[in-house]
Design a protein around this motif. Structure first.
Motif, PDB file in Angstrom:
ATOM      1  N   ALA A 290       0.716  -1.184  -0.090  1.00 49.35           N
ATOM      2  CA  ALA A 290       0.289   0.074  -0.240  1.00 49.35           C
ATOM      3  C   ALA A 290       0.739   1.280   0.026  1.00 49.35           C
ATOM      4  CB  ALA A 290      -0.925   0.064   1.233  1.00 49.35           C
ATOM      5  N   HIS A 291       0.545   2.189  -0.884  1.00 52.01           N
ATOM      6  CA  HIS A 291       1.549   3.327  -1.050  1.00 52.01           C
ATOM      7  C   HIS A 291       0.848   4.701  -1.627  1.00 52.01           C
ATOM      8  CE1 HIS A 291       0.830   1.479  -4.965  1.00 52.01           C
ATOM      9  NE2 HIS A 291       1.119   2.715  -5.448  1.00 52.01           N
ATOM     10  N   ASN A 292      -0.573   4.636  -1.822  1.00 54.45           N
ATOM     11  CA  ASN A 292      -1.221   5.882  -2.003  1.00 54.45           C
ATOM     12  C   ASN A 292      -2.512   5.816  -0.979  1.00 54.45           C
ATOM     13  OD1 ASN A 292      -3.433   4.271  -2.752  1.00 54.45           O
ATOM     14  ND2 ASN A 292      -2.130   3.948  -4.829  1.00 54.45           N
ATOM     15  N   PRO A 293      -3.147   7.272  -0.962  1.00 52.68           N
ATOM     16  CA  PRO A 293      -4.079   7.388   0.246  1.00 52.68           C
ATOM     17  C   PRO A 293      -5.161   6.262   0.224  1.00 52.68           C
ATOM     18  CG  PRO A 293      -3.260   9.468  -0.719  1.00 52.68           C
ATOM     19  CD  PRO A 293      -2.938   8.404  -1.330  1.00 52.68           C
ATOM     20  N   MET A 294      -5.615   5.990  -0.698  1.00 53.24           N
ATOM     21  CA  MET A 294      -6.746   4.929  -0.954  1.00 53.24           C
ATOM     22  C   MET A 294      -6.049   3.583  -0.529  1.00 53.24           C
ATOM     23  SD  MET A 294      -8.951   3.224  -4.105  1.00 53.24           S
ATOM     24  CE  MET A 294      -9.899   4.625  -4.263  1.00 53.24           C
ATOM     25  N   GLY A 295      -4.975   3.063  -1.020  1.00 54.02           N
ATOM     26  CA  GLY A 295      -4.691   1.624  -0.401  1.00 54.02           C
ATOM     27  C   GLY A 295      -4.017   1.833   1.137  1.00 54.02           C
ATOM     28  N   VAL A 296      -3.708   2.839   1.405  1.00 56.28           N
ATOM     29  CA  VAL A 296      -3.314   3.002   3.137  1.00 56.28           C
ATOM     30  C   VAL A 296      -4.398   2.856   3.678  1.00 56.28           C
ATOM     31  CG1 VAL A 296      -2.370   4.298   4.654  1.00 56.28           C
ATOM     32  CG2 VAL A 296      -1.073   4.075   2.491  1.00 56.28           C
ATOM     33  N   GLU A 297      -5.460   3.765   3.408  1.00 52.96           N
ATOM     34  CA  GLU A 297      -6.815   3.575   4.095  1.00 52.96           C
ATOM     35  C   GLU A 297      -7.487   2.094   4.148  1.00 52.96           C
ATOM     36  OE1 GLU A 297     -10.846   6.129   4.356  1.00 52.96           O
ATOM     37  OE2 GLU A 297      -9.803   6.129   2.387  1.00 52.96           O
ATOM     38  N   VAL A 314       4.234   0.107  13.309  1.00 51.31           N
ATOM     39  CA  VAL A 314       4.547   0.172  11.588  1.00 51.31           C
ATOM     40  C   VAL A 314       5.719   0.499  11.359  1.00 51.31           C
ATOM     41  CG1 VAL A 314       3.666   1.718   9.897  1.00 51.31           C
ATOM     42  CG2 VAL A 314       1.931   0.690  11.547  1.00 51.31           C
ATOM     43  N   LEU A 315       6.288  -0.179  10.340  1.00 52.03           N
ATOM     44  CA  LEU A 315       7.365   0.191   9.681  1.00 52.03           C
ATOM     45  C   LEU A 315       7.013   0.603   8.084  1.00 52.03           C
ATOM     46  CD1 LEU A 315      10.452   0.236   9.098  1.00 52.03           C
ATOM     47  CD2 LEU A 315      10.384  -2.234   8.273  1.00 52.03           C
ATOM     48  N   TYR A 316       7.347   2.220   8.209  1.00 50.58           N
ATOM     49  CA  TYR A 316       6.852   2.775   6.850  1.00 50.58           C
ATOM     50  C   TYR A 316       8.166   3.747   6.364  1.00 50.58           C
ATOM     51  CZ  TYR A 316       4.082   6.179   4.295  1.00 50.58           C
ATOM     52  OH  TYR A 316       3.424   7.115   3.309  1.00 50.58           O
ATOM     53  N   GLY A 317       7.906   3.608   4.956  1.00 55.07           N
ATOM     54  CA  GLY A 317       8.711   4.336   4.162  1.00 55.07           C
ATOM     55  C   GLY A 317       7.961   4.400   2.650  1.00 55.07           C
ATOM     56  N   THR A 318       8.239   5.574   2.185  1.00 54.70           N
ATOM     57  CA  THR A 318       7.583   5.688   0.934  1.00 54.70           C
ATOM     58  C   THR A 318       8.372   6.530  -0.231  1.00 54.70           C
ATOM     59  OG1 THR A 318       5.398   6.570   0.139  1.00 54.70           O
ATOM     60  CG2 THR A 318       6.452   8.088   1.508  1.00 54.70           C
ATOM     61  N   GLY A 329      -2.002  11.582   7.556  1.00 52.26           N
ATOM     62  CA  GLY A 329      -3.356  12.040   8.273  1.00 52.26           C
ATOM     63  C   GLY A 329      -4.143  10.678   8.636  1.00 52.26           C
ATOM     64  N   LEU A 330      -3.904   9.632   8.021  1.00 49.43           N
ATOM     65  CA  LEU A 330      -4.745   8.536   8.408  1.00 49.43           C
ATOM     66  C   LEU A 330      -4.080   7.464   9.373  1.00 49.43           C
ATOM     67  CD1 LEU A 330      -4.923   7.316   4.473  1.00 49.43           C
ATOM     68  CD2 LEU A 330      -6.849   8.506   5.935  1.00 49.43           C
ATOM     69  N   PHE A 331      -2.944   8.110   9.771  1.00 49.75           N
ATOM     70  CA  PHE A 331      -2.142   7.081  10.774  1.00 49.75           C
ATOM     71  C   PHE A 331      -2.906   6.865  12.035  1.00 49.75           C
ATOM     72  CE2 PHE A 331       2.263   6.428   8.663  1.00 49.75           C
ATOM     73  CZ  PHE A 331       1.597   6.135   7.375  1.00 49.75           C
ATOM     74  N   PRO A 332      -3.371   6.034  12.620  1.00 49.93           N
ATOM     75  CA  PRO A 332      -3.698   5.799  14.025  1.00 49.93           C
ATOM     76  C   PRO A 332      -2.964   6.444  14.966  1.00 49.93           C
ATOM     77  CG  PRO A 332      -4.460   3.932  12.976  1.00 49.93           C
ATOM     78  CD  PRO A 332      -3.424   4.799  12.160  1.00 49.93           C
ATOM     79  N   VAL A 333      -3.232   7.424  16.100  1.00 51.37           N
ATOM     80  CA  VAL A 333      -2.385   7.802  16.873  1.00 51.37           C
ATOM     81  C   VAL A 333      -1.988   6.887  18.108  1.00 51.37           C
ATOM     82  CG1 VAL A 333      -2.756  10.141  16.678  1.00 51.37           C
ATOM     83  CG2 VAL A 333      -4.159   8.869  18.466  1.00 51.37           C
ATOM     84  N   GLU A 334      -2.689   5.613  18.161  1.00 58.21           N
ATOM     85  CA  GLU A 334      -2.285   4.762  19.119  1.00 58.21           C
ATOM     86  C   GLU A 334      -1.526   3.644  18.586  1.00 58.21           C
ATOM     87  OE1 GLU A 334      -6.198   3.242  17.004  1.00 58.21           O
ATOM     88  OE2 GLU A 334      -5.175   5.200  17.732  1.00 58.21           O
ATOM     89  N   TRP A 335      -1.044   3.809  17.569  1.00 60.08           N
ATOM     90  CA  TRP A 335       0.117   2.638  16.969  1.00 60.08           C
ATOM     91  C   TRP A 335       1.433   3.193  17.404  1.00 60.08           C
ATOM     92  CZ3 TRP A 335      -2.117   0.988  11.496  1.00 60.08           C
ATOM     93  CH2 TRP A 335      -3.417   0.270  11.556  1.00 60.08           C
ATOM     94  N   LYS A 336       2.543   2.500  17.113  1.00 61.85           N
ATOM     95  CA  LYS A 336       3.925   2.769  17.292  1.00 61.85           C
ATOM     96  C   LYS A 336       4.320   2.689  15.834  1.00 61.85           C
ATOM     97  CE  LYS A 336       7.942   2.199  20.058  1.00 61.85           C
ATOM     98  NZ  LYS A 336       8.649   1.280  21.377  1.00 61.85           N
ATOM     99  N   TYR A 337       5.373   3.882  15.524  1.00 69.24           N
ATOM    100  CA  TYR A 337       5.886   3.996  13.844  1.00 69.24           C
ATOM    101  C   TYR A 337       7.432   3.763  14.050  1.00 69.24           C
ATOM    102  CZ  TYR A 337       0.949   5.001  13.161  1.00 69.24           C
ATOM    103  OH  TYR A 337      -0.394   4.969  13.151  1.00 69.24           O
ATOM    104  N   GLN A 361       2.257  14.292  16.169  1.00 68.97           N
ATOM    105  CA  GLN A 361       1.253  13.611  17.190  1.00 68.97           C
ATOM    106  C   GLN A 361       1.521  12.098  17.182  1.00 68.97           C
ATOM    107  OE1 GLN A 361      -2.718  13.914  16.142  1.00 68.97           O
ATOM    108  NE2 GLN A 361      -2.268  13.438  14.054  1.00 68.97           N
ATOM    109  N   LEU A 362       2.463  11.679  16.791  1.00 71.32           N
ATOM    110  CA  LEU A 362       2.625  10.083  16.568  1.00 71.32           C
ATOM    111  C   LEU A 362       3.998   9.474  17.392  1.00 71.32           C
ATOM    112  CD1 LEU A 362       2.110   9.300  12.814  1.00 71.32           C
ATOM    113  CD2 LEU A 362       0.335   9.245  14.637  1.00 71.32           C
ATOM    114  N   ASN A 363       3.597   8.245  18.170  1.00 67.87           N
ATOM    115  CA  ASN A 363       4.721   7.748  18.678  1.00 67.87           C
ATOM    116  C   ASN A 363       6.006   7.163  17.796  1.00 67.87           C
ATOM    117  OD1 ASN A 363       6.613   6.467  20.387  1.00 67.87           O
ATOM    118  ND2 ASN A 363       4.993   4.965  21.320  1.00 67.87           N
ATOM    119  N   ALA A 364       7.016   7.891  17.448  1.00 64.78           N
ATOM    120  CA  ALA A 364       7.690   7.512  16.257  1.00 64.78           C
ATOM    121  C   ALA A 364       9.242   7.548  16.335  1.00 64.78           C
ATOM    122  CB  ALA A 364       7.491   8.273  15.263  1.00 64.78           C
TER     123      ALA A 364
END
Length: 400
Positions: A290-297, A314-318, A329-337, A361-364
């Motif tokens: 998943a790499h675009n807003p629709m796919g990530v959502e 979450v391990l994220y790179g784009t 803006g879609l990322f849940p704040v309760e997850w760890k990044y 606002q994220l734990n990253a």
């Protein structure tokens, strides 16, 4: 031939011609003339071949693979053309799950190298022509084809399929395809052919009229998938593939068993990788491209739906051409990044991620090396922890 011969030839192919996977939009060739010339060069009678053509913003690879797997289980010899690859160039070109041989790739590249073209074909155009040559040589009963980018002017759009499929429409590659979903739908609708049935995976009030207008103008039967609430992206793609298969296969007995086997043997029949893939059970690791807003959502909704009791890491790179504001803006704040760069030069840099207001606002944590980030993410604190890796095929390539 030794391994280095194959590697050298593929490296030459990547470096000789522009390739979207490496340089982005500069590789896009908005014409079909080059592809037609290459098909003539390879002497491929595409009018004698049978195809299923799949376009859309997300879910193309999964839908293609499910269709191909079911057709394989029905006893057909099935070619499958998808992109991009993750580790090996040959992943793009398969017959009943088996990748094209290294020797054959070298043979086709030698043909290209020995010819002086009057035009500059792209990497994708060359690869598509090679795939067609291979599928014809293998005498495939049907070839399932994923578009590269868009539809109307995509290199694959030289075929007349038995059936067309459009998965969905989201905002991606807007610099090339247009800045609205309606404009993008118009480009994707370019794969609809006169008199050829088309199945639409998601047709809302903004894009459905675009598809209907095109289909009616050229007398193409059009079918819309009934969208069910609370199903994850994989199930949605499966439902779309099965509806398409119902049209392709008609009234045959044992469809339920056929479709069940298609899913259970999906990797064996197609090599599908990196689409909601369970990479490890302990700790639980899911890989997704998943790499675009629709796919990530869709991915986030899937995780929340199926793993609500888990602690998500979450391990994220784009890539640097993505809409970071919309995605982050879609990322849940309760997850760890665990945010990371990857080795491809199209990677978004850590500084750009840090400066995005949604990240604050994220734990990253932040990394410049994807493997180190993956190791850190896997240092779980509880049996309920799980790791989700997504954002780019390049990220998956770096960590596996």
């Amino acid at each position: 031939m030794n391994i280095s011969d194959y590697s050298n030839k593929v490296n030459w192919l990547f470096n000789q011609f522009p390739v979207f996977q490496k340089v982005g939009a500069k590789a896009y060739k908005p014409t079909l003339d080059n592809t037609k010339s290459l098909i003539s060069f390879f002497s491929i009678p595409i009018d004698e071949m049978s195809f299923v053509h799949v376009a859309g913003t997300n879910g193309k690879g999964t839908t293609c693979s499910i269709v191909a797997s079911a057709l394989t289980e029905s006893g057909k010899k099935v070619g499958l053309f998808t992109s991009p690859h993750i580790k090996d160039f040959r992943e793009r070109i398969r017959v009943n799950g088996k990748m094209i041989s290294e020797n054959e790739v070298v043979h086709y590249i030698n043909m290209v190298q020995s010819h002086s073209f009057e035009f500059s074909p792209s990497f994708f155009e060359i690869t598509w022509a090679m795939a067609l040559a291979h599928f014809y040589k293998m005498d495939c009963d049907v070839v399932v084809v994923e578009t590269g980018l868009g539809g109307r002017l995509d290199a694959t759009n030289v075929i007349i399929p038995e059936l067309s499929i459009i998965t969905n429409i989201g905002l991606d590659h807007v610099a090339i395809l247009g800045g609205t979903r309606k404009l993008i739908a118009g480009e994707k609708a370019g794969i609809i052919k006169k008199g050829v049935p088309v199945v639409i995976g998601e047709g809302d009030e903004e894009v459905a009229p675009v598809f209907k207008e095109v289909a009616e103008a050229i007398e193409a039967p059009i079918y819309f998938l009934e969208n069910l609430q609370e199903v994850d992206a994989f199930q949605q793609n499966s439902n779309l593939a099965f509806k398409a298969l119902d049209i392709l296969l008609g009234d045959i007995s044992g469809k339920e068993t056929l479709y069940s086997n298609a899913i259970s043997k999906l990797y064996e029949n197609t090599g599908l990788f990196g689409r909601s893939q369970v990479y490890s059970e302990s700790p639980l690791i899911i890989l997704d491209a998943a790499h675009n807003p629709m796919g990530v959502e869709k991915l986030i909704r899937n995780i929340q739906l199926n793993y609500s009791y888990r602690n998500v890491r979450v391990l994220y790179g784009t890539s640097n051409d993505k809409d970071l504001d919309a995605i982050l803006g879609l990322f849940p704040v309760e997850w760890k990044y665990f945010f990371t760069e990857f080795s491809n030069n199209r990677s978004t840099r850590i500084q750009d991620l840090k400066e995005n207001s949604n990240v604050k606002q994220l734990n990253a944590k932040y990394f410049s090396n994807a493997k180190k980030a993956f190791t850190e993410a896997k240092s779980i604190e509880s049996e309920l922890d799980m790791i989700v890796v997504f954002g780019s095929f390049f990220l998956l390539e770096d960590i596996i």
